[in-house]
Design a protein around this motif. Structure first.
Motif, PDB file in Angstrom:
ATOM      1  N   LYS A  11       1.081  -1.490   0.072  1.00  0.00           N
ATOM      2  CA  LYS A  11      -0.338  -0.393   0.107  1.00  0.00           C
ATOM      3  C   LYS A  11       0.881   1.348   0.023  1.00  0.00           C
ATOM      4  O   LYS A  11       0.623   2.118  -0.632  1.00  0.00           O
ATOM      5  N   ALA A  21      -5.425   1.479  -5.851  1.00  0.00           N
ATOM      6  CA  ALA A  21      -5.702   1.336  -6.009  1.00  0.00           C
ATOM      7  C   ALA A  21      -6.214   0.579  -7.887  1.00  0.00           C
ATOM      8  O   ALA A  21      -5.483  -0.328  -8.520  1.00  0.00           O
ATOM      9  N   TYR A  36      -5.609  -5.026  -3.771  1.00  0.00           N
ATOM     10  CA  TYR A  36      -7.566  -4.563  -2.330  1.00  0.00           C
ATOM     11  C   TYR A  36      -6.512  -6.438  -1.390  1.00  0.00           C
ATOM     12  O   TYR A  36      -5.890  -6.540  -0.005  1.00  0.00           O
ATOM     13  N   LYS A  40      -4.224  -6.903   1.819  1.00  0.00           N
ATOM     14  CA  LYS A  40      -4.273  -6.297   3.040  1.00  0.00           C
ATOM     15  C   LYS A  40      -4.191  -7.959   3.732  1.00  0.00           C
ATOM     16  O   LYS A  40      -3.669  -8.683   4.731  1.00  0.00           O
TER      17      LYS A  40
END
Length: 66
Positions: A11, A21, A36, A40
């Motif tokens: 990120k 993104a 994403y 994560k």
């Protein structure tokens, strides 16, 4: 930028390149959901995409936490 012991998150790499993104996903020809999920830690990023993100963000692959 999120840096831990010389390691930068995906990120943070994206943010450092001033990309959303969605923009990064378009550049990599993947979906924003994929980006994403990588960020994560839901799905593992392949070296192919890690290298592309490294090139885009100007952060060495070795320093990216994936």
């Amino acid at each position: 930028m999120t840096v831990l012991d010389g390691i930068i998150t995906l990120k943070a790499c994206r943010a450092n390149a001033d990309l959303s993104a969605e923009e990064l996903a378009d550049m990599l020809e993947v979906t924003s959901t994929t980006v994403y999920n990588w960020e994560k830690g839901i799905t593992k990023i392949s070296y192919k995409y890690l290298k592309k993100i490294s090139d885009i963000s100007n952060v060495p692959v070795e320093l990216i936490k994936a």
